[in-house]
Design a protein around this motif. Structure first.
Motif, short mmCIF file in Angstrom:
data_model
loop_
_atom_site.label_atom_id
_atom_site.label_comp_id
_atom_site.label_asym_id
_atom_site.label_seq_id
_atom_site.Cartn_x
_atom_site.Cartn_y
_atom_site.Cartn_z
N UNK A 1 2.07 12.30 12.75
CA UNK A 1 1.06 11.77 11.84
C UNK A 1 0.77 10.31 12.17
N UNK A 2 1.81 9.55 12.42
CA UNK A 2 1.64 8.15 12.79
C UNK A 2 0.81 8.02 14.06
N UNK B 1 0.83 -1.20 0.00
CA UNK B 1 0.00 0.00 0.00
C UNK B 1 0.87 1.25 0.00
N UNK B 2 0.70 2.09 -1.00
CA UNK B 2 1.49 3.32 -1.07
C UNK B 2 1.14 4.26 0.07
N UNK B 3 -0.16 4.31 0.43
CA UNK B 3 -0.58 5.19 1.53
C UNK B 3 0.05 4.75 2.84
N UNK B 4 0.03 3.43 3.11
CA UNK B 4 0.61 2.92 4.35
C UNK B 4 2.11 3.12 4.38
N UNK B 5 2.78 2.91 3.23
CA UNK B 5 4.23 3.11 3.17
C UNK B 5 4.59 4.58 3.37
N UNK C 1 -6.58 8.30 -1.72
CA UNK C 1 -6.37 7.00 -1.06
C UNK C 1 -6.00 7.19 0.41
N UNK C 2 -6.80 6.60 1.29
CA UNK C 2 -6.54 6.75 2.72
C UNK C 2 -6.94 5.49 3.50
N UNK C 3 -7.70 4.62 2.86
CA UNK C 3 -8.26 3.47 3.54
C UNK C 3 -7.19 2.62 4.22
N UNK C 4 -6.04 2.41 3.56
CA UNK C 4 -5.02 1.52 4.09
C UNK C 4 -3.93 2.27 4.87
N UNK C 5 -4.05 3.58 4.97
CA UNK C 5 -3.02 4.36 5.66
C UNK C 5 -2.81 3.92 7.11
N UNK C 6 -3.88 3.62 7.88
CA UNK C 6 -3.64 3.22 9.28
C UNK C 6 -3.13 1.80 9.43
N UNK C 7 -2.95 1.06 8.33
CA UNK C 7 -2.53 -0.34 8.41
C UNK C 7 -1.01 -0.49 8.47
N UNK C 8 -0.27 0.62 8.51
CA UNK C 8 1.19 0.52 8.50
C UNK C 8 1.77 -0.28 9.67
#
Length: 342
Positions: free
Chosen positions: A147-148, A134-138, A172-179
């Protein structure tokens, strides 16, 4: 209150309106179950949000309204009580009831291979989507700490209107908190390489299509493991926790400001680690493993399997609804073993 209405979002994982209907029937509660269509990831909108809010705020005299967004994190104001599968300690309020999520197509076998007769080998596993692609998570993973921390405290999902606007704009933001998932898995690999003891199996499936082949693959993976690593995904929980319990395995949970269902004695059935302990997770798992005898492992497995049976019965959901609505019918609904775990 003399009337009850549940606005329940459907989903691809389970038929949540039907599940709530069955729980209300168990209570003998003549409630209205208002099914809301499943909102797929990236397809939220301000119009859909306004529609949900209208449904929650629309009331007949004396009516109590409850809301469940299915497996998604939609924290929408307006209901008297919300039933969620995840929440955040830093801002959860008393009207939010956090439920376990035992519904999964991955089911344990009925044969004897499920149970440990002696101390199992040290085998740690993860199978599922790592979100490493995921680019957003990365991007978040490489971003500022503030931010984290904001994302891990539910800063984005706390504001449903912002979520809806971002989906409308195609941001794209859905996968951002999955980092935390791929970060924790990477840390586990590194620490395992240094330690050298035990087996680690991490399989990135890049999704789950629900086919029989994939289900069998998941089941066989769980059978091979002793500890199942369960870092959060897009939401602040993981289905994998309850799949591990159904197989009598030990879920390893990284506590990222999460609210776990409070009637479960997690110390008896799981290994719960601080959210910032990913770099030391392997050592902590090894310490737990070495500290327990074969008898202790069997006792923990039996506790997990008892809990899984209670969860499969769904009587607990009727009890949770009764308690949240204040209708005082929980005594005969909470199973004895579950009550003992409070």
């Amino acid at each position: 209150m003399s009337a009850y209405r549940f606005v329940v979002m459907n989903g691809g994982v389970a038929d949540y309106p039907a599940i709530f209907r069955a729980a209300c029937d168990r209570l003998g509660l003549a409630a209205t179950i208002e099914a809301y269509p499943y909102i797929r990831p990236h397809e939220f909108s301000r119009a859909k949000l306004q529609d949900i809010r209208r449904r929650l705020r629309r009331r007949h005299e004396g009516e109590m309204v409850a809301f469940c967004p299915g497996a998604m994190e939609h924290f929408v104001e307006g209901a008297d009580v919300s039933f969620q599968f995840s929440a955040y300690r830093s801002w959860r309020d008393a009207s939010t009831i956090v439920l376990p999520h035992p519904w999964s197509p991955v089911r344990p076998p009925s044969g004897s291979e499920l149970r440990w007769r002696e101390k199992p080998p040290l085998a740690v596993g993860f199978m599922g989507t790592t979100y490493g692609g995921s680019r957003a998570a990365r991007l978040v993973s490489r971003g500022p700490d503030r931010v984290r921390r904001w994302l891990l405290a539910g800063g984005l999902v706390r504001h449903a209107g912002v979520q809806a606007l971002l989906d409308e704009l195609g941001v794209p933001h859905r996968y951002a908190p999955a980092f935390p998932r791929f970060e924790a898995l990477d840390a586990l690999r590194r620490s395992r390489a240094l330690e050298g003891e035990g087996r680690l199996e991490i399989v990135d499936t890049a999704g789950f299509d629900g086919t029989a082949r994939k289900i069998d693959r998941f089941a066989n993976h769980l059978l091979r493991t002793t500890y199942v690593f369960c870092p959060r995904g897009c939401e602040n929980y993981s289905f994998r926790v309850y799949e591990a319990l159904a197989f009598g395995r030990v879920p390893v949970i990284l506590d990222t400001d999460m609210v776990l269902p409070d009637w479960i004695a997690w110390d008896e059935v799981a290994l719960v680690l601080p959210g910032d302990a990913a770099d030391h997770a392997w050592d902590l798992i090894v310490d737990d493993y070495l500290s327990r005898s074969a008898e202790a492992f069997r006792a923990r497995q039996e506790a997990a399997l008892r809990l899984a049976r209670e969860l499969a019965s769904e009587r607990w959901l009727a009890a949770e609804i009764a308690g949240a609505l204040g209708i005082g019918k929980t005594r005969d609904l909470v199973p004895a073993s579950a009550a003992a775990m409070r």
